[in-house]
Design a protein around this motif. Sequence first.
Motif, PDB file in Angstrom:
ATOM      1  N   ASN A  27       0.834  -1.075  -0.156  1.00  0.00           N
ATOM      2  CA  ASN A  27      -0.054  -0.037  -0.088  1.00  0.00           C
ATOM      3  C   ASN A  27       1.040   1.198  -0.066  1.00  0.00           C
ATOM      4  OD1 ASN A  27       0.460   0.756   2.779  1.00  0.00           O
ATOM      5  ND2 ASN A  27      -1.082  -0.384   3.440  1.00  0.00           N
ATOM      6  N   GLY A  28       0.186   2.408  -0.056  1.00  0.00           N
ATOM      7  CA  GLY A  28       0.953   3.769  -0.232  1.00  0.00           C
ATOM      8  C   GLY A  28       1.735   4.006   0.908  1.00  0.00           C
ATOM      9  N   GLU A  29       1.206   3.730   2.200  1.00  0.00           N
ATOM     10  CA  GLU A  29       1.924   3.899   3.620  1.00  0.00           C
ATOM     11  C   GLU A  29       3.181   2.936   3.249  1.00  0.00           C
ATOM     12  OE1 GLU A  29      -0.068   4.519   7.791  1.00  0.00           O
ATOM     13  OE2 GLU A  29      -0.278   2.592   6.896  1.00  0.00           O
ATOM     14  N   GLU A  30       2.942   1.886   3.082  1.00  0.00           N
ATOM     15  CA  GLU A  30       4.292   0.914   3.111  1.00  0.00           C
ATOM     16  C   GLU A  30       5.455   1.456   2.117  1.00  0.00           C
ATOM     17  OE1 GLU A  30       1.834  -3.182   4.400  1.00  0.00           O
ATOM     18  OE2 GLU A  30       2.190  -2.656   1.879  1.00  0.00           O
ATOM     19  N   LEU A  31       4.935   1.811   0.916  1.00  0.00           N
ATOM     20  CA  LEU A  31       5.736   2.567   0.010  1.00  0.00           C
ATOM     21  C   LEU A  31       6.493   3.585   0.462  1.00  0.00           C
ATOM     22  CD1 LEU A  31       7.058   2.430  -2.968  1.00  0.00           C
ATOM     23  CD2 LEU A  31       4.690   3.905  -3.577  1.00  0.00           C
ATOM     24  N   LEU A  32       5.644   4.567   0.822  1.00  0.00           N
ATOM     25  CA  LEU A  32       6.384   5.753   1.576  1.00  0.00           C
ATOM     26  C   LEU A  32       7.250   5.509   2.875  1.00  0.00           C
ATOM     27  CD1 LEU A  32       3.535   8.461   1.451  1.00  0.00           C
ATOM     28  CD2 LEU A  32       5.507   7.863  -0.392  1.00  0.00           C
ATOM     29  N   LEU A  33       6.986   4.842   3.647  1.00  0.00           N
ATOM     30  CA  LEU A  33       7.958   4.450   4.615  1.00  0.00           C
ATOM     31  C   LEU A  33       9.319   3.482   3.979  1.00  0.00           C
ATOM     32  CD1 LEU A  33       5.607   2.649   7.366  1.00  0.00           C
ATOM     33  CD2 LEU A  33       6.964   4.899   7.394  1.00  0.00           C
ATOM     34  N   GLU A  34       9.048   2.722   2.794  1.00  0.00           N
ATOM     35  CA  GLU A  34      10.276   2.214   2.248  1.00  0.00           C
ATOM     36  C   GLU A  34      11.325   3.330   1.503  1.00  0.00           C
ATOM     37  OE1 GLU A  34      13.340  -0.414   0.761  1.00  0.00           O
ATOM     38  OE2 GLU A  34      11.592  -0.995   2.156  1.00  0.00           O
ATOM     39  N   LEU A  35      10.373   4.328   0.869  1.00  0.00           N
ATOM     40  CA  LEU A  35      11.121   5.289   0.019  1.00  0.00           C
ATOM     41  C   LEU A  35      11.974   6.347   0.868  1.00  0.00           C
ATOM     42  CD1 LEU A  35       8.774   5.885  -2.711  1.00  0.00           C
ATOM     43  CD2 LEU A  35      10.937   4.934  -3.032  1.00  0.00           C
ATOM     44  N   ARG A  36      11.285   6.408   2.304  1.00  0.00           N
ATOM     45  CA  ARG A  36      11.871   7.294   3.219  1.00  0.00           C
ATOM     46  C   ARG A  36      12.989   6.836   4.028  1.00  0.00           C
ATOM     47  NH1 ARG A  36       8.240  11.685   5.462  1.00  0.00           N
ATOM     48  NH2 ARG A  36       7.801  12.936   3.846  1.00  0.00           N
ATOM     49  N   ALA A  37      12.877   5.368   4.023  1.00  0.00           N
ATOM     50  CA  ALA A  37      14.167   4.732   4.723  1.00  0.00           C
ATOM     51  C   ALA A  37      15.354   5.108   3.947  1.00  0.00           C
ATOM     52  CB  ALA A  37      13.764   3.319   4.650  1.00  0.00           C
ATOM     53  N   ARG A  38      15.117   5.233   2.433  1.00  0.00           N
ATOM     54  CA  ARG A  38      16.248   5.476   1.510  1.00  0.00           C
ATOM     55  C   ARG A  38      16.477   6.823   1.249  1.00  0.00           C
ATOM     56  NH1 ARG A  38      14.561   1.284  -3.407  1.00  0.00           N
ATOM     57  NH2 ARG A  38      14.118  -0.378  -2.297  1.00  0.00           N
ATOM     58  N   ARG A  39      15.634   7.766   1.500  1.00  0.00           N
ATOM     59  CA  ARG A  39      15.704   9.489   1.180  1.00  0.00           C
ATOM     60  C   ARG A  39      14.693  10.065   2.611  1.00  0.00           C
ATOM     61  NH1 ARG A  39      14.351  13.066  -3.433  1.00  0.00           N
ATOM     62  NH2 ARG A  39      14.967  11.132  -4.758  1.00  0.00           N
ATOM     63  N   PRO A  40      15.282  10.326   3.522  1.00  0.00           N
ATOM     64  CA  PRO A  40      14.101  10.455   4.740  1.00  0.00           C
ATOM     65  C   PRO A  40      13.663  11.824   4.457  1.00  0.00           C
ATOM     66  CG  PRO A  40      16.247   9.837   5.715  1.00  0.00           C
ATOM     67  CD  PRO A  40      16.446   9.886   4.221  1.00  0.00           C
ATOM     68  N   THR A  41      14.068  12.760   3.478  1.00  0.00           N
ATOM     69  CA  THR A  41      13.486  13.942   3.332  1.00  0.00           C
ATOM     70  C   THR A  41      12.542  14.045   2.064  1.00  0.00           C
ATOM     71  OG1 THR A  41      15.544  15.004   2.084  1.00  0.00           O
ATOM     72  CG2 THR A  41      15.333  15.278   4.306  1.00  0.00           C
ATOM     73  N   LEU A  42      12.388  13.044   1.602  1.00  0.00           N
ATOM     74  CA  LEU A  42      11.407  12.991   0.093  1.00  0.00           C
ATOM     75  C   LEU A  42      10.154  13.595   0.601  1.00  0.00           C
ATOM     76  CD1 LEU A  42      11.392  11.889  -2.838  1.00  0.00           C
ATOM     77  CD2 LEU A  42      10.460   9.660  -1.716  1.00  0.00           C
ATOM     78  N   PRO A  43       9.735  14.659  -0.242  1.00  0.00           N
ATOM     79  CA  PRO A  43       8.523  15.084  -0.148  1.00  0.00           C
ATOM     80  C   PRO A  43       7.366  14.099  -0.757  1.00  0.00           C
ATOM     81  CG  PRO A  43       9.832  16.591  -1.232  1.00  0.00           C
ATOM     82  CD  PRO A  43      10.771  15.317  -1.182  1.00  0.00           C
ATOM     83  N   ALA A  44       6.274  13.987  -0.131  1.00  0.00           N
ATOM     84  CA  ALA A  44       5.262  12.991  -0.524  1.00  0.00           C
ATOM     85  C   ALA A  44       3.824  13.311  -0.133  1.00  0.00           C
ATOM     86  CB  ALA A  44       5.690  11.483   0.031  1.00  0.00           C
ATOM     87  N   LEU A  45       3.018  12.787  -0.793  1.00  0.00           N
ATOM     88  CA  LEU A  45       1.540  13.094  -0.691  1.00  0.00           C
ATOM     89  C   LEU A  45       0.674  11.876  -0.849  1.00  0.00           C
ATOM     90  CD1 LEU A  45      -0.975  14.874  -0.934  1.00  0.00           C
ATOM     91  CD2 LEU A  45      -0.463  15.529  -3.066  1.00  0.00           C
ATOM     92  N   ILE A  46      -0.064  11.322  -0.125  1.00  0.00           N
ATOM     93  CA  ILE A  46      -1.053  10.343  -0.461  1.00  0.00           C
ATOM     94  C   ILE A  46      -2.301  10.852  -0.893  1.00  0.00           C
ATOM     95  CG2 ILE A  46      -2.342   8.400   0.672  1.00  0.00           C
ATOM     96  CD1 ILE A  46       0.122   8.120   2.683  1.00  0.00           C
ATOM     97  N   VAL A  47      -2.806  10.187  -1.977  1.00  0.00           N
ATOM     98  CA  VAL A  47      -3.951  10.799  -2.514  1.00  0.00           C
ATOM     99  C   VAL A  47      -5.206   9.308  -2.470  1.00  0.00           C
ATOM    100  CG1 VAL A  47      -5.317  11.221  -4.636  1.00  0.00           C
ATOM    101  CG2 VAL A  47      -3.118  12.177  -4.134  1.00  0.00           C
ATOM    102  N   SER A  48      -5.984   9.470  -1.734  1.00  0.00           N
ATOM    103  CA  SER A  48      -6.993   8.334  -1.477  1.00  0.00           C
ATOM    104  C   SER A  48      -8.201   8.422  -1.113  1.00  0.00           C
ATOM    105  CB  SER A  48      -6.314   7.635  -0.211  1.00  0.00           C
ATOM    106  OG  SER A  48      -6.847   6.205  -0.090  1.00  0.00           O
ATOM    107  N   ALA A  49      -9.291   7.509  -1.454  1.00  0.00           N
ATOM    108  CA  ALA A  49     -10.479   7.485  -0.991  1.00  0.00           C
ATOM    109  C   ALA A  49     -10.834   6.978   0.364  1.00  0.00           C
ATOM    110  CB  ALA A  49     -11.589   6.918  -1.963  1.00  0.00           C
ATOM    111  N   TYR A  50      -9.622   6.379   0.830  1.00  0.00           N
ATOM    112  CA  TYR A  50      -9.377   5.321   2.046  1.00  0.00           C
ATOM    113  C   TYR A  50      -8.321   6.063   3.028  1.00  0.00           C
ATOM    114  CZ  TYR A  50     -12.088   2.518  -1.397  1.00  0.00           C
ATOM    115  OH  TYR A  50     -12.761   1.810  -1.911  1.00  0.00           O
TER     116      TYR A  50
END
Length: 128
Positions: free
Chosen positions: A59-82
């Motif tokens: 899911n998007g949350e798991e993805l962002l946690l993985e990406l932030r482990a690689r680059r902690p300052t990566l800007p991100a946004l979740i778009v979701s109906a859930y």
Amino acid sequence: MKRILLVEDDPAVSYILQRYLEAAGFAVLAAGGGKEALGLFASASIDLVVTDFRMPGMNGEELLLELRARRPTLPALIVSAYGHELSIRIPGVPVLSKPVDPGMLVELVNNLLLDAETVAMNKADSAG
């Protein structure tokens, strides 16, 4: 030109979001899921991630946690109906509800990129 990684498993929604972002002047790399997104992230320079929350596999949350482990300052946004289903809130990652207002999406992306640039400049100033 800023490069955005768009992660959305619904091709129709991905198409619409990509068009909104490209019309605003961003280069967009689109991925249909988390694993594809990780591959694109590893092979391209990404300035910001826009991801769906509910996707098969990762899911998007798991993805962002993985990406932030690689680059902690990566800007991100979740778009979701859930968005209410997120188990944790990732610091600095806003959640935008679907259906997405194009103006709101572009404004939020611009603000996140501006915030990231300000942080990078402040780090450079304090290091010098």
